[in-house]
Design a protein around this motif. Structure first.
Motif, mmCIF file in Angstrom:
data_model
loop_
_atom_site.group_PDB
_atom_site.id
_atom_site.type_symbol
_atom_site.label_atom_id
_atom_site.label_comp_id
_atom_site.label_asym_id
_atom_site.label_seq_id
_atom_site.Cartn_x
_atom_site.Cartn_y
_atom_site.Cartn_z
ATOM 1 N N GLY A 149 0.801 -1.215 0.000
ATOM 2 C CA GLY A 149 0.000 0.000 0.000
ATOM 3 C C GLY A 149 0.837 1.271 0.000
ATOM 4 O O GLY A 149 2.070 1.249 0.083
ATOM 5 N N ALA A 150 0.146 2.396 -0.066
ATOM 6 C CA ALA A 150 0.826 3.692 -0.139
ATOM 7 C C ALA A 150 1.305 4.183 1.226
ATOM 8 O O ALA A 150 2.271 4.943 1.317
ATOM 9 C CB ALA A 150 -0.113 4.732 -0.758
ATOM 10 N N ASN A 151 0.641 3.741 2.289
ATOM 11 C CA ASN A 151 0.969 4.241 3.627
ATOM 12 C C ASN A 151 2.062 3.370 4.252
ATOM 13 O O ASN A 151 1.792 2.465 5.048
ATOM 14 C CB ASN A 151 -0.284 4.245 4.504
ATOM 15 N N LYS A 152 3.299 3.651 3.895
ATOM 16 C CA LYS A 152 4.424 2.850 4.371
ATOM 17 C C LYS A 152 4.672 3.057 5.867
ATOM 18 O O LYS A 152 5.153 2.150 6.556
ATOM 19 C CB LYS A 152 5.691 3.198 3.589
ATOM 20 N N GLN A 153 4.342 4.246 6.353
ATOM 21 C CA GLN A 153 4.536 4.516 7.780
ATOM 22 C C GLN A 153 3.617 3.633 8.618
ATOM 23 O O GLN A 153 4.009 3.124 9.672
ATOM 24 C CB GLN A 153 4.263 5.993 8.064
ATOM 25 N N LEU A 154 2.395 3.442 8.131
ATOM 26 C CA LEU A 154 1.461 2.561 8.825
ATOM 27 C C LEU A 154 1.977 1.129 8.814
ATOM 28 O O LEU A 154 1.861 0.411 9.814
ATOM 29 C CB LEU A 154 0.081 2.634 8.161
ATOM 30 N N PHE A 155 2.563 0.726 7.691
ATOM 31 C CA PHE A 155 3.148 -0.614 7.622
ATOM 32 C C PHE A 155 4.231 -0.789 8.679
ATOM 33 O O PHE A 155 4.258 -1.795 9.402
ATOM 34 C CB PHE A 155 3.726 -0.863 6.228
ATOM 35 N N GLN A 156 5.125 0.194 8.788
ATOM 36 C CA GLN A 156 6.196 0.096 9.781
ATOM 37 C C GLN A 156 5.633 0.045 11.201
ATOM 38 O O GLN A 156 6.121 -0.708 12.051
ATOM 39 C CB GLN A 156 7.152 1.290 9.641
ATOM 40 N N ARG A 157 4.583 0.830 11.449
ATOM 41 C CA ARG A 157 4.018 0.873 12.796
ATOM 42 C C ARG A 157 3.344 -0.452 13.161
ATOM 43 O O ARG A 157 3.557 -0.990 14.254
ATOM 44 C CB ARG A 157 3.019 2.028 12.909
ATOM 45 N N GLY A 164 6.872 -6.838 18.137
ATOM 46 C CA GLY A 164 7.165 -6.500 19.526
ATOM 47 C C GLY A 164 8.487 -5.787 19.692
ATOM 48 O O GLY A 164 9.249 -6.058 20.629
ATOM 49 N N ARG A 165 8.767 -4.864 18.786
ATOM 50 C CA ARG A 165 10.024 -4.125 18.854
ATOM 51 C C ARG A 165 9.758 -2.670 18.480
ATOM 52 O O ARG A 165 8.706 -2.351 17.910
ATOM 53 C CB ARG A 165 11.054 -4.738 17.902
ATOM 54 N N PRO A 166 10.704 -1.757 18.776
ATOM 55 C CA PRO A 166 10.500 -0.344 18.432
ATOM 56 C C PRO A 166 10.286 -0.155 16.934
ATOM 57 O O PRO A 166 10.852 -0.879 16.111
ATOM 58 C CB PRO A 166 11.800 0.323 18.894
ATOM 59 N N GLU A 167 9.469 0.823 16.608
ATOM 60 C CA GLU A 167 9.146 1.087 15.207
ATOM 61 C C GLU A 167 10.348 1.634 14.449
ATOM 62 O O GLU A 167 11.064 2.511 14.939
ATOM 63 C CB GLU A 167 7.995 2.090 15.133
ATOM 64 N N ASP A 168 10.580 1.090 13.258
ATOM 65 C CA ASP A 168 11.592 1.627 12.356
ATOM 66 C C ASP A 168 10.943 2.767 11.578
ATOM 67 O O ASP A 168 10.019 2.553 10.801
ATOM 68 C CB ASP A 168 12.082 0.536 11.401
ATOM 69 N N LYS A 169 11.423 3.982 11.793
ATOM 70 C CA LYS A 169 10.805 5.153 11.172
ATOM 71 C C LYS A 169 11.194 5.321 9.707
ATOM 72 O O LYS A 169 10.568 6.085 8.972
ATOM 73 C CB LYS A 169 11.210 6.419 11.938
ATOM 74 N N SER A 170 12.231 4.628 9.279
ATOM 75 C CA SER A 170 12.721 4.802 7.917
ATOM 76 C C SER A 170 11.717 4.272 6.897
ATOM 77 O O SER A 170 11.135 3.202 7.072
ATOM 78 C CB SER A 170 14.050 4.077 7.733
ATOM 79 N N LEU A 172 12.810 4.147 3.647
ATOM 80 C CA LEU A 172 13.654 3.748 2.529
ATOM 81 C C LEU A 172 13.288 2.327 2.111
ATOM 82 O O LEU A 172 12.957 1.489 2.963
ATOM 83 C CB LEU A 172 15.129 3.816 2.920
ATOM 84 N N PRO A 173 13.332 2.021 0.826
ATOM 85 C CA PRO A 173 12.883 0.694 0.368
ATOM 86 C C PRO A 173 13.647 -0.455 1.008
ATOM 87 O O PRO A 173 13.062 -1.498 1.310
ATOM 88 C CB PRO A 173 13.094 0.747 -1.151
ATOM 89 N N GLN A 174 14.960 -0.273 1.236
ATOM 90 C CA GLN A 174 15.722 -1.360 1.848
ATOM 91 C C GLN A 174 15.292 -1.609 3.294
ATOM 92 O O GLN A 174 15.304 -2.750 3.772
ATOM 93 C CB GLN A 174 17.229 -1.079 1.782
ATOM 94 N N ASP A 175 14.875 -0.543 3.990
ATOM 95 C CA ASP A 175 14.439 -0.706 5.378
ATOM 96 C C ASP A 175 13.020 -1.274 5.450
ATOM 97 O O ASP A 175 12.701 -2.057 6.351
ATOM 98 C CB ASP A 175 14.524 0.635 6.110
ATOM 99 N N LEU A 176 12.185 -0.884 4.512
ATOM 100 C CA LEU A 176 10.852 -1.485 4.427
ATOM 101 C C LEU A 176 10.961 -2.974 4.123
ATOM 102 O O LEU A 176 10.232 -3.797 4.686
ATOM 103 C CB LEU A 176 10.027 -0.785 3.342
ATOM 104 N N ASN A 177 11.894 -3.313 3.231
ATOM 105 C CA ASN A 177 12.115 -4.716 2.907
ATOM 106 C C ASN A 177 12.610 -5.494 4.121
ATOM 107 O O ASN A 177 12.198 -6.631 4.364
ATOM 108 C CB ASN A 177 13.135 -4.833 1.770
ATOM 109 N N ALA A 178 13.509 -4.879 4.885
ATOM 110 C CA ALA A 178 14.031 -5.540 6.081
ATOM 111 C C ALA A 178 12.905 -5.836 7.061
ATOM 112 O O ALA A 178 12.846 -6.919 7.660
ATOM 113 C CB ALA A 178 15.097 -4.664 6.736
#
Length: 429
Positions: A149-157, A164-170, A172-178
């Motif tokens: 989806g378009a809302n990548k921040q929601l995906f990270q959250r 069960g870990r702190p949210e990755d705010k990045s 970047l495509p490599q961090d979303l993939n991680a």
């Protein structure tokens, strides 16, 4: 724990004796075919308020002719259990699926009690993980969908909540993939072989370092421009939610990891759930993805052996023109072009006769006996010969195929990391 009851089919009004073994799954949907009229029947065990338990029935009901004694041989007898394969035959007091599973593990361990106990604990650990995943299946499916989806921040959250870990705010495509692959690793590890996945993830960077960077980037560029790599990743991701839907029938297939993978074991036992129609299409689609993943394997193989992803070894006196031509080959022809291949394919994942029969609707399923009959050369005026396998055998092949797709998905992951961290930065200069 077990419950014994006689149930009456609401269609034919005939009785069947059932011994229901308890799993630790909160909701336990058991399904089987009436041995008298082949109607689909369901018994759902709910242990939400353990130690109390409750049953609901679909297409059947508790018989008015319940006995307070041991089952006689008057009715057909069925064992039912979600976690283990069940044997057919007459009722035998004490020979429950749970105890028979322990006996099977003792045989597999050559009589070593400690080894058998460790194997049982291993299976129990995976079952506990599956029980937890079953409760979160909807969230996992939505989370995978959020990645696209378009809302990548929601995906990270939401991913951080799941992991069960702190949210990755990045973003970047490599961090979303991680983040994505962390979710997949946690959610699907009971279905996979962790050591194999880890080996591929660790070896791929080393493998790519040994390839000429210019030639490797030509390969990445081809995959990027055509959209092949991203499309293949999306197709792989579409399989994972369907594996969650297949969790129940795959439980018994997982048990065969421990007892062995012999045809005798698979044909002598059954599973306590029915969903062949959905499973057969899932297998067909996974094999189709595997066929496309082989294009990546072939490209890397050509780079390693001949320094050009389009360069194939001469086969049968001819040379394949390029990777595009390879991609158009039927799956059965693709294997021969993988000379001295860097990746060890599990050929047990590829039952091409079965796959072709499914694709051409030449498959029949007998629910009472749990037998899959398929005609590899069906659909012609002159019918080919039938082949058969048990439903348990089929689910085992399905599990192996999924594992192979998942392992090759790590190749996709590594190529994407190279694209994001090296190729894209170079292209932007």
């Amino acid at each position: 724990m077990n419950s014994c009851m006689t149930i009456t089919c609401q269609m034919c009004e005939q009785d069947t004796d059932c011994r229901i073994g308890y799993s630790n799954r909160r909701i336990q949907p058991l399904a089987f075919a009436c041995p008298h009229c082949e109607s689909q029947l369901g018994i759902t065990l709910d242990i939400s308020h353990a130690p109390e338990s409750g049953f609901t029935f679909d297409g059947c009901e508790p018989s008015k002719r319940q006995s307070d004694k041991l089952f006689s041989e008057r009715n057909t007898f069925l064992d039912l259990h979600l976690d283990f394969p069940v044997r057919t035959g007459k009722y035998q007091p004490g020979r429950t699926p749970y105890l028979m599973a322990k006996e099977d593990l003792k045989v597999a361990a050559d009589g070593d009690f400690q080894k058998a106990h460790a194997m049982f604990e291993f299976h129990s650990h995976h079952l506990d993980a599956l029980n937890g995943i079953a409760e979160k299946a909807g969230d996992i499916k939505r989370l995978i969908n959020l990645y696209h989806g378009a809302n990548k921040q929601l995906f990270q959250r939401r991913a951080s909540d799941f992991l069960g870990r702190p949210e990755d705010k990045s973003l970047l495509p490599q961090d979303l993939n991680a983040t994505l692959y962390s979710v997949i690793s946690v959610a699907f590890y009971p279905f996979t072989v962790f050591a194999h996945s880890k080996e591929i993830s660790e070896e791929m960077p080393n493998l790519m370092q040994g390839i000429d960077s210019v030639k490797l980037e030509e390969f990445i560029q081809n995959l990027d421009v055509t959209g092949f790599l991203m499309g293949l990743q999306r197709d792989c991701l579409n399989i994972y939610p369907r594996i969650l839907d297949a969790e129940l029938p795959l439980r018994s297939a997982l048990f065969l990891d421990l007892t062995g993978n012999t045809k005798v074991e698979k044909t002598a036992t059954r599973i306590s759930t029915q969903d062949f129609s959905g499973l057969k299409d899932l297998y067909k689609d996974i094999v189709e993805i595997l066929s496309r993943q082989l294009i990546l394997v072939a490209g890397i193989n050509n780079l390693l052996h001949r320094g050009d992803f389009n360069s194939f070894k001469a086969i049968d006196g001819g040379v394949l023109q390029d990777l595009l031509k390879y991609s158009g080959k039927v799956l059965s022809d693709k294997f021969k072009y993988l000379d001295d291949c860097w990746y060890r394919l599990d050929m047990n994942a590829f039952n091409l006769s079965l796959r072709n029969a499914i694709a051409h609707h030449n498959v029949r399923y007998t629910a009472v006996d749990q037998v899959v009959t398929y005609t590899p050369r069906g659909g012609r005026l002159e019918q080919g010969e039938d082949e058969t396998m048990s439903l348990l055998e089929f689910t085992r092949i399905l599990l192996i195929a999924f594992r192979e797709m998942h392992s090759l998905h790590h190749v996709i992951k590594s190529l994407l990391y190279y694209k994001y961290l090296i190729y894209d930065k170079g292209a932007g200069m």
